[in-house]
Design a protein around this motif. Sequence first.
Motif, mmCIF file in Angstrom:
data_model
loop_
_atom_site.group_PDB
_atom_site.id
_atom_site.type_symbol
_atom_site.label_atom_id
_atom_site.label_comp_id
_atom_site.label_asym_id
_atom_site.label_seq_id
_atom_site.Cartn_x
_atom_site.Cartn_y
_atom_site.Cartn_z
ATOM 1 N N SER A 14 49.298 44.312 44.185
ATOM 2 C CA SER A 14 49.683 42.904 44.132
ATOM 3 C C SER A 14 50.957 42.671 44.930
ATOM 4 C CB SER A 14 49.864 42.446 42.686
ATOM 5 O OG SER A 14 50.888 43.177 42.039
ATOM 6 N N HIS A 210 47.035 38.957 43.682
ATOM 7 C CA HIS A 210 46.209 40.158 43.789
ATOM 8 C C HIS A 210 44.869 39.771 44.416
ATOM 9 C CE1 HIS A 210 43.585 43.440 42.340
ATOM 10 N NE2 HIS A 210 44.685 44.165 42.248
ATOM 11 N N ARG A 240 51.937 43.071 37.392
ATOM 12 C CA ARG A 240 51.054 41.902 37.412
ATOM 13 C C ARG A 240 50.453 41.605 36.045
ATOM 14 N NH1 ARG A 240 45.322 42.186 38.473
ATOM 15 N NH2 ARG A 240 44.435 40.122 38.948
#
Length: 250
Positions: A14, A210, A240
């Motif tokens: 991400s 992402h 994330r």
Amino acid sequence: MTISGFLQRRLTESGVVLAYHDIIDDSAPVYPYAVRESTFRAQISLARRLGFEFIPLSSLVDALLAGASVSGKAALLFDDALRGVHLRAMSYLLEESIPWSLLPVVDRLGVFPDWWEPADRTMTLEEILEAVDSGAQLCGHTATHPSLPTLDDASILMELEYSREKLSTWGNHEVLDMCYPFGHQDARVRQLTRKAGYRSGWSFTNGRCHPADDPFSLARMAMREDMSGVRLAKFLLRPRWTWPAVEELS
């Protein structure tokens, strides 16, 4: 292991999008989401020391849509194209060769924004074109900065299409990415954003982006004056999966 190598593992593919608004003088009183010039420079410097590589938003979206890892990548955006960005950020970004995107509200140039009363005026078209000449990319942020879910379909499309047309002309580059005003969006807004010709839509919910995320419900990070040192590092490096899901206006 280097810091950047650590990030490649820690951040699990991400990346981050840093969302700024006004950049104000160091002696000016701070209001929500305004960041003093020295603080802004220190924040960008720390992000780079942590191993983040700043790339254009368009390149970040290219990677997300291709399913490629964006770990350690960051994009830098300035919502509303406020005058302080022209005065206090533009030359620094040019000197440091940092790519960035500007989000003008195309029918609200050179005015004090009624959606954010403490702010200085927005840039004029001449100032926006100067920013483009200095390396800024333009990104969609509508024509008048409404809360899109409160509008009917025709009005939403007008806001989105008119903005995209104007920005593509001003920047001499097709604008394909947009950020929802206030971060407000829902399923209908996302569908109409796609219909208007965009390929991504970004909220104002803090979090990472992402390749597995809905490209019309992507998260950014809202930058503030009170972010520095360890606090900022934790914000940028937070995994994330620990962030809440992007909210939609119901």
